[in-house]
Design a protein around this motif. Structure first.
Motif, PDB file in Angstrom:
ATOM      1  N   THR A 244       0.839  -1.196   0.000  1.00 17.77           N
ATOM      2  CA  THR A 244       0.000   0.000   0.000  1.00 17.77           C
ATOM      3  C   THR A 244       0.875   1.247   0.000  1.00 17.77           C
ATOM      4  O   THR A 244       1.981   1.248   0.551  1.00 17.77           O
ATOM      5  CB  THR A 244      -0.927   0.042   1.228  1.00 17.77           C
ATOM      6  N   ALA A 245       0.366   2.279  -0.631  1.00 19.22           N
ATOM      7  CA  ALA A 245       1.050   3.575  -0.649  1.00 19.22           C
ATOM      8  C   ALA A 245      -0.002   4.648  -0.867  1.00 19.22           C
ATOM      9  O   ALA A 245      -1.096   4.380  -1.378  1.00 19.22           O
ATOM     10  CB  ALA A 245       2.098   3.623  -1.759  1.00 19.22           C
ATOM     11  N   TYR A 246       0.318   5.864  -0.461  1.00 21.18           N
ATOM     12  CA  TYR A 246      -0.650   6.940  -0.624  1.00 21.18           C
ATOM     13  C   TYR A 246       0.058   8.270  -0.744  1.00 21.18           C
ATOM     14  O   TYR A 246       1.251   8.403  -0.447  1.00 21.18           O
ATOM     15  CB  TYR A 246      -1.665   6.968   0.518  1.00 21.18           C
ATOM     16  N   GLY A 247      -0.708   9.262  -1.199  1.00 20.20           N
ATOM     17  CA  GLY A 247      -0.172  10.596  -1.369  1.00 20.20           C
ATOM     18  C   GLY A 247      -1.183  11.487  -2.067  1.00 20.20           C
ATOM     19  O   GLY A 247      -2.371  11.156  -2.161  1.00 20.20           O
ATOM     20  N   GLU A 248      -0.718  12.608  -2.574  1.00 19.58           N
ATOM     21  CA  GLU A 248      -1.584  13.574  -3.248  1.00 19.58           C
ATOM     22  C   GLU A 248      -1.560  13.310  -4.746  1.00 19.58           C
ATOM     23  O   GLU A 248      -0.492  13.207  -5.357  1.00 19.58           O
ATOM     24  CB  GLU A 248      -1.099  14.988  -2.956  1.00 19.58           C
ATOM     25  N   VAL A 249      -2.741  13.205  -5.337  1.00 21.58           N
ATOM     26  CA  VAL A 249      -2.847  12.874  -6.762  1.00 21.58           C
ATOM     27  C   VAL A 249      -2.246  13.987  -7.610  1.00 21.58           C
ATOM     28  O   VAL A 249      -2.527  15.171  -7.409  1.00 21.58           O
ATOM     29  CB  VAL A 249      -4.316  12.654  -7.170  1.00 21.58           C
ATOM     30  N   THR A 250      -1.394  13.599  -8.571  1.00 23.82           N
ATOM     31  CA  THR A 250      -0.889  14.546  -9.571  1.00 23.82           C
ATOM     32  C   THR A 250      -1.549  14.297 -10.919  1.00 23.82           C
ATOM     33  O   THR A 250      -1.944  15.238 -11.604  1.00 23.82           O
ATOM     34  CB  THR A 250       0.641  14.438  -9.697  1.00 23.82           C
ATOM     35  N   THR A 251      -1.672  13.043 -11.303  1.00 30.75           N
ATOM     36  CA  THR A 251      -2.328  12.679 -12.566  1.00 30.75           C
ATOM     37  C   THR A 251      -2.991  11.324 -12.402  1.00 30.75           C
ATOM     38  O   THR A 251      -2.436  10.430 -11.757  1.00 30.75           O
ATOM     39  CB  THR A 251      -1.316  12.580 -13.728  1.00 30.75           C
TER      40      THR A 251
ATOM     41  N   LEU B 191     -14.456   5.803  -4.440  1.00 32.04           N
ATOM     42  CA  LEU B 191     -14.491   7.168  -3.939  1.00 32.04           C
ATOM     43  C   LEU B 191     -14.854   7.064  -2.470  1.00 32.04           C
ATOM     44  O   LEU B 191     -16.018   6.816  -2.115  1.00 32.04           O
ATOM     45  CB  LEU B 191     -15.514   8.013  -4.690  1.00 32.04           C
ATOM     46  N   GLY B 192     -13.848   7.184  -1.600  1.00 33.17           N
ATOM     47  CA  GLY B 192     -14.081   6.937  -0.181  1.00 33.17           C
ATOM     48  C   GLY B 192     -14.485   5.493   0.018  1.00 33.17           C
ATOM     49  O   GLY B 192     -13.798   4.577  -0.429  1.00 33.17           O
ATOM     50  N   GLU B 193     -15.628   5.271   0.688  1.00 33.55           N
ATOM     51  CA  GLU B 193     -16.115   3.911   0.944  1.00 33.55           C
ATOM     52  C   GLU B 193     -16.944   3.356  -0.220  1.00 33.55           C
ATOM     53  O   GLU B 193     -17.260   2.174  -0.236  1.00 33.55           O
ATOM     54  CB  GLU B 193     -16.981   3.917   2.215  1.00 33.55           C
ATOM     55  N   GLU B 194     -17.294   4.231  -1.175  1.00 37.03           N
ATOM     56  CA  GLU B 194     -18.211   3.838  -2.249  1.00 37.03           C
ATOM     57  C   GLU B 194     -17.466   3.321  -3.474  1.00 37.03           C
ATOM     58  O   GLU B 194     -16.506   3.933  -3.945  1.00 37.03           O
ATOM     59  CB  GLU B 194     -19.063   5.049  -2.668  1.00 37.03           C
ATOM     60  N   LYS B 195     -17.886   2.184  -3.991  1.00 31.07           N
ATOM     61  CA  LYS B 195     -17.290   1.650  -5.211  1.00 31.07           C
ATOM     62  C   LYS B 195     -17.640   2.566  -6.385  1.00 31.07           C
ATOM     63  O   LYS B 195     -18.757   3.084  -6.470  1.00 31.07           O
ATOM     64  CB  LYS B 195     -17.794   0.236  -5.479  1.00 31.07           C
ATOM     65  N   SER B 196     -16.680   2.789  -7.290  1.00 29.03           N
ATOM     66  CA  SER B 196     -16.872   3.771  -8.348  1.00 29.03           C
ATOM     67  C   SER B 196     -16.250   3.272  -9.651  1.00 29.03           C
ATOM     68  O   SER B 196     -15.986   2.074  -9.802  1.00 29.03           O
ATOM     69  CB  SER B 196     -16.238   5.101  -7.916  1.00 29.03           C
ATOM     70  N   THR B 197     -16.018   4.220 -10.577  1.00 28.42           N
ATOM     71  CA  THR B 197     -15.425   3.890 -11.873  1.00 28.42           C
ATOM     72  C   THR B 197     -14.232   4.797 -12.113  1.00 28.42           C
ATOM     73  O   THR B 197     -14.089   5.848 -11.475  1.00 28.42           O
ATOM     74  CB  THR B 197     -16.442   4.092 -13.009  1.00 28.42           C
ATOM     75  N   ILE B 198     -13.388   4.421 -13.074  1.00 31.54           N
ATOM     76  CA  ILE B 198     -12.216   5.241 -13.380  1.00 31.54           C
ATOM     77  C   ILE B 198     -12.650   6.598 -13.925  1.00 31.54           C
ATOM     78  O   ILE B 198     -11.999   7.620 -13.674  1.00 31.54           O
ATOM     79  CB  ILE B 198     -11.286   4.524 -14.384  1.00 31.54           C
TER      80      ILE B 198
ATOM     81  N   TYR C 252      -6.520  13.080  -2.446  1.00 30.58           N
ATOM     82  CA  TYR C 252      -5.548  12.094  -1.980  1.00 30.58           C
ATOM     83  C   TYR C 252      -5.929  10.704  -2.488  1.00 30.58           C
ATOM     84  O   TYR C 252      -7.103  10.397  -2.679  1.00 30.58           O
ATOM     85  CB  TYR C 252      -5.471  12.100  -0.460  1.00 30.58           C
ATOM     86  N   VAL C 253      -4.898   9.873  -2.658  1.00 32.01           N
ATOM     87  CA  VAL C 253      -5.110   8.536  -3.185  1.00 32.01           C
ATOM     88  C   VAL C 253      -4.407   7.516  -2.307  1.00 32.01           C
ATOM     89  O   VAL C 253      -3.356   7.787  -1.727  1.00 32.01           O
ATOM     90  CB  VAL C 253      -4.596   8.416  -4.643  1.00 32.01           C
TER      91      VAL C 253
ATOM     92  N   LEU D 197      -9.847   7.163  -3.712  1.00 32.34           N
ATOM     93  CA  LEU D 197      -9.634   8.605  -3.715  1.00 32.34           C
ATOM     94  C   LEU D 197     -10.461   9.251  -2.618  1.00 32.34           C
ATOM     95  O   LEU D 197     -11.577   8.804  -2.317  1.00 32.34           O
ATOM     96  CB  LEU D 197     -10.021   9.210  -5.062  1.00 32.34           C
ATOM     97  N   SER D 198      -9.908  10.303  -2.010  1.00 27.33           N
ATOM     98  CA  SER D 198     -10.601  10.982  -0.916  1.00 27.33           C
ATOM     99  C   SER D 198     -10.123  12.419  -0.819  1.00 27.33           C
ATOM    100  O   SER D 198      -9.015  12.748  -1.255  1.00 27.33           O
ATOM    101  CB  SER D 198     -10.347  10.251   0.403  1.00 27.33           C
ATOM    102  N   GLU D 199     -10.962  13.280  -0.223  1.00 29.64           N
ATOM    103  CA  GLU D 199     -10.538  14.644   0.076  1.00 29.64           C
ATOM    104  C   GLU D 199      -9.647  14.693   1.318  1.00 29.64           C
ATOM    105  O   GLU D 199      -8.987  15.690   1.565  1.00 29.64           O
ATOM    106  CB  GLU D 199     -11.768  15.531   0.297  1.00 29.64           C
ATOM    107  N   ASP D 200      -9.628  13.611   2.093  1.00 32.33           N
ATOM    108  CA  ASP D 200      -8.805  13.528   3.301  1.00 32.33           C
ATOM    109  C   ASP D 200      -7.541  12.744   3.009  1.00 32.33           C
ATOM    110  O   ASP D 200      -7.553  11.765   2.258  1.00 32.33           O
ATOM    111  CB  ASP D 200      -9.545  12.827   4.430  1.00 32.33           C
ATOM    112  N   THR D 201      -6.448  13.151   3.651  1.00 28.96           N
ATOM    113  CA  THR D 201      -5.219  12.382   3.534  1.00 28.96           C
ATOM    114  C   THR D 201      -5.383  11.031   4.212  1.00 28.96           C
ATOM    115  O   THR D 201      -6.089  10.908   5.210  1.00 28.96           O
ATOM    116  CB  THR D 201      -4.030  13.129   4.150  1.00 28.96           C
TER     117      THR D 201
END
Length: 907
Positions: free
Chosen positions: A401-408, A436-443, A456-457, A472-476
């Protein structure tokens, strides 16, 4: 085939139990031993022990060895603590039992004891004497119970619990008695005697069984609970409040040197500092003291409790390279020689740990590190900071696992920047899942969301380094840096669900079939007091309905909320407010950070393990008119706590500063909760050891010119037996270079002097002596040091304390003399420690009983030197036993060890 105790074995055990039918409530003699009555009742209620047919318990009766084994088996069986055993071994014991007279009703428990090393065959000789059952001694009972428990709890080689009659306890019994005493199962009498040879009574046995049961029983509520308050008193002791599972609230004082602290299975002793509020614990205690604590939460051993987490990229000898989970940076660490290793929660040896790393090179090695930092001196580069790994917790996994701020984010990949600035790019696997957070989503939705602002991703990758999950989330996702949850608009709230919106997206959270009152804590904002109120669900619902519509303005109003989840992803807290500023006003957006400080330049504070920058205020410890203090700054190491002192410590190359801070949402440091030094080096300006505790200090000047006035313990250790803290306080040590070590409170606990820098009284010199008659002169030093009239001489090489004999040795060309000397203020020699490094001459006598050898050198001097008890003789054809006879009168060389003893003879 090995398996749990078979049904056949259990049937044997049940076939002949000890005669007993009375229940605890009907014991006629329950108060025969008042101090044991409650334990007797509890043990009987748990079916661990019974009374007799006449309704008595007979607490003063002795317990036989066979009865003891049945009782021990009962405790282990009822707490699901039986070890695996080979039932095929049962048949082999029957003939032995027949010859020794072991009755049928006890055979199963004895077989269990023999099969699991609780009993040895030699122990059985104690059970009967001419067919009469013997009473078990307190020491033997402790040994049997101790052997049963040593698979779960630490057995120390050197006992820490001492009784007045310790000399009566055997070496075998000492460790087991120590273990059971530490666990609170056994104790001594009022005179602090253990009485190892005394028979154990039924009353005493009821206490032992009951306490062992409580220790082992996972469902027992009397010794388990949750820490609700934990106060660290400068590391010296801790105040704990524990809400017990049986409803009691108990308060204890826990001390590092008295209270034993273990991980869940007792396989490793840990520090009290590893505990935190909310931890689940099991305790061993009396009414007045807390004897042992066991940390029950699995999370307590996981990486989340460690200073640094990430993935091991390399482990070679003492070098460990870790990819920091938070920053993405790869950094090298030195693994300390006393490092403790854990593999999936189990304590392992260094070799086992290394093998696991080597054998799983194709997997991900997720590790938590406990580290310590200190400044070390290198000959070529000078002083450098070295970070040492003191403990490693490793989990081997197939995912990363890894995380950070989305660039692309594209159709087939995601790029992001870690907190430390490292740029990462990963490709998606064919079966990649998007959230998207807890909700399953699409690319597609993820790409659109990434364009709305700072996003954040968190990714999960497989062994091929292909991403299988993207969130993806608005929170780190970095919990160490996370300040708060997302602020939503609350659109609906009922007992079954809540609806929220953020960034144009509506999300509905369903509480499920369970009552939210049992699982979720609700808080509402009090604007007048600027604080949160803990309320029932009905009040939270009323608050929402009241605030979402303004009756006077006849229009809808916005109500805000934040949602917090537990480790299992379930909602456990909901905060509701009509003000979006509520979280800032209540300090909920406060960040708490702790670690080793890297620098404080132009008001910007940085830590070594983080790239985040924090801004210091212009003033701290501001006193209000009512006497209260705002923006506290507490430096426990320093006599004076001020921003100036803090800045000096943060920037000095010669000190290591640890700090715990609080910062607001703008990263401004509102409070320095605690700061203290863990290492310092400098020259002594002043040292006052004789003042009161708060005024006792040492002042040093570091290489950058900073003067630091630091607290010192009453009697600090020194780096040598050659001087004491009182010596250092003399004026002769002013200007000398010292290295300081600190205790957990940040007080100087050890002062090590660089003796080459001492100028006045107490200065020490050392080296090979080259002359002595006109004064002491050392090799490489042209100075001649005069002798005092009465020089104190100590040596392990010889027994003489006469100066003229020492001078003869120094002047003799066949003897090599190494000197450590202490000088007076006028540089005269007043004390010497002498080590002979080599000598040769004619052998005059070797006394193997007195461990001495006497030789005569070419100068005609005769010297006697001390010899090791087992030296070697490297002379061909001559044994050590015949050395004096075969080699007497011949030339011989004496080889000395580092301590100055003769270790070998050579021709």
């Amino acid at each position: 085939m090995k398996r749990k105790l078979s049904l056949a074995l259990a049937v044997i055990l049940a076939a002949g139990t000890m005669p007993a039918t009375a229940m605890a409530a009907t014991f006629k003699d329950i108060n025969e031993l008042p101090w044991a009555s409650s334990s007797i009742t509890a043990a009987a209620d748990r079916n661990l022990i019974s009374g007799y047919e006449d309704g008595t318990f007979r607490a003063k009766n002795n317990v036989t060895y066979t009865e003891c084994m049945v009782m021990l088996y009962n405790v282990l069986s009822k707490t699901n603590s039986l070890q695996t055993m080979d039932t095929s071994a049962m048949a082999g014991y029957y003939s032995t039992f027949s010859s020794m007279g072991i009755p049928t009703w006890a055979q199963a428990s004895v077989i269990y004891g023999l099969s699991t090393n609780v009993l040895y065959l030699s122990d059985l000789t104690k059970f009967y004497d001419d067919g009469v059952a013997r009473a078990a001694t307190r020491e033997d009972v402790a040994i049997f119970f101790g052997r049963a428990l040593e698979t779960k709890y630490d057995l120390l080689k050197t006992p820490t619990v001492i009784y007045n009659d310790q000399w009566k306890i055997s070496d075998t019994g000492a460790s087991y008695i120590d273990l059971l005493s530490r666990l609170g199962i056994f104790s001594g009498d009022d005179n602090k005697n253990f009485n190892p040879d005394a028979p154990i009574t039924r009353g005493e046995m009821a206490v032992v069984m009951n306490k062992t049961y409580e220790l082992l029983d996972g469902n027992n509520t009397g010794n388990q609970g949750e820490i609700t308050k934990l106060v660290n008193n400068s590391g010296d002791y801790y105040e704990l409040t524990i809400q017990m599972d049986n409803g009691e609230e108990r308060k204890f004082i826990a001390m590092n040197d008295r209270t034993k602290v273990y991980n869940k299975d007792g396989s490793a002793e840990i520090s009290l500092s590893r505990f935190s509020k909310g931890d689940r614990v099991s305790i061993v205690y009396t009414e007045t003291s807390l004897d042992a604590i066991y940390l029950l939460d699995e999370e307590a051993n996981s990486q989340t409790k460690y200073d640094i987490t990430g993935y091991i990229m390399r482990l070679e000898n003492s070098l460990l390279r870790l990819e920091n989970e938070n920053t993405g940076e790869r950094q090298d660490y030195t693994v300390g020689g006393s490092c403790i290793y854990y593999l999936d929660g189990k304590k392992v040896s260094r070799s086992e740990f290394t093998s696991a790393v080597e054998n799983n090179s194709d997997k991900y090695l997720y590790a938590g590190l406990m580290i310590s930092t200190k400044t070390v001196k290198h000959e070529k580069v000078g002083n450098v900071e070295e970070t040492t790994v003191d403990e490693i917790y490793l989990t081997i996994s197939d995912t990363y696992t890894a995380y950070g701020e989305v660039t692309t984010i594209g159709d087939s990949y995601v790029s992001f920047q870690s907190e430390g600035g490292a740029s990462r790019t990963f490709n998606f696997a064919n079966n990649c899942q998007f959230y998207l957070g807890e909700e399953k989503s699409t690319i597609k939705e993820l790409k659109e969301f990434a364009e709305t602002g700072t996003i954040y991703v968190k990714i999960t990758a497989d062994l091929d380094e292909k991403v299988t999950k993207v969130v993806l989330s608005e929170d780190t996702f970095n919990e160490n840096l996370k300040q708060t949850g997302t602020t939503y608009r609350l659109e609906g709230l009922s007992e079954k669900r809540m609806t929220v919106t953020s960034g144009g997206k509506t999300t509905e959270y369903t509480f499920g079939s369970s009552n939210p009152l049992e699982n979720i804590t609700f808080y509402t904002w009090d604007s007048d007091n600027k604080d949160w109120n803990d309320v029932k669900f009905a009040s939270a619902q009323d608050y929402y309905e009241d605030k979402c519509y303004d009756a006077e303005k006849k229009k809808d109003e916005t109500v805000y909320c934040r949602i917090y989840f537990n480790s299992g992803g379930k909602i456990n807290e909901i905060y509701i407010s009509d003000k979006s500023s509520a979280w800032t006003d209540s300090d909920m957006d406060t960040t708490e950070r702790k670690g080793t400080v890297a620098s404080l330049i132009n008001g910007v504070l940085k830590f070594k393990t983080s790239s985040t920058e924090y801004t210091m205020l212009s003033r701290y410890n501001v006193e209000n008119s009512d006497g209260s203090v705002e923006n506290e700054l507490n430096i426990t190491s320093a006599i004076t706590s001020s921003l100036t002192v803090f800045e000096k410590m943060a920037n000095s190359p010669d000190v290591t500063l640890y700090a715990e801070i609080k910062a607001d949402a703008d990263k401004k440091v509102t409070e320095v909760k605690e700061a203290y030094l863990t290492y310092a080096k400098g020259t002594i300006v002043e040292y006052e050891p004789d003042k009161s505790m708060d005024e006792r200090y040492i002042t040093i000047e570091t290489s950058d010119g900073a003067q630091l006035k630091l607290h010192v313990v009453a009697r600090p250790k020194t780096g040598s037996d050659d001087y004491t803290y009182e010596d250092i306080a003399s004026t002769g040590y002013v200007g000398s270079t010292v290295e300081l070590e600190f205790n957990n409170s940040g007080y100087v606990s050890k002062i090590t002097v660089d003796e080459s820098t001492v100028q006045g009284a107490g200065k020490r010199i050392s080296g090979v002596a080259v002359s002595a008659d006109n004064g002491l002169k050392l090799k490489g030093d042209d100075t001649v040091y005069d002798w005092m009239s009465s020089v104190i001489i100590t040596s392990s090489s010889f027994d003489s304390d006469q100066l003229y004999r020492l001078k003869e040795m120094i002047e003799d060309k066949d003897v090599d003399v190494y000197i450590k000397a202490k000088l007076t203020e006028k540089s005269r020699v007043e004390e010497v420690e002498v080590t002979i490094q080599g000598a040769e001459g004619i052998l005059k006598e070797y006394d193997d009983s007195d461990h001495t050898v006497r030789i005569q050198t070419a100068d005609g001097n005769t010297f006697t030197f001390n010899v090791l008890r087992k030296p070697t003789c490297d002379i061909s054809g001559v044994t050590l036993e015949d050395l004096d006879e075969d080699w007497n009168g011949k030339e011989i060389k004496l080889v000395f060890d580092d301590d100055g003893y003769v270790e070998a003879f050579r021709d």
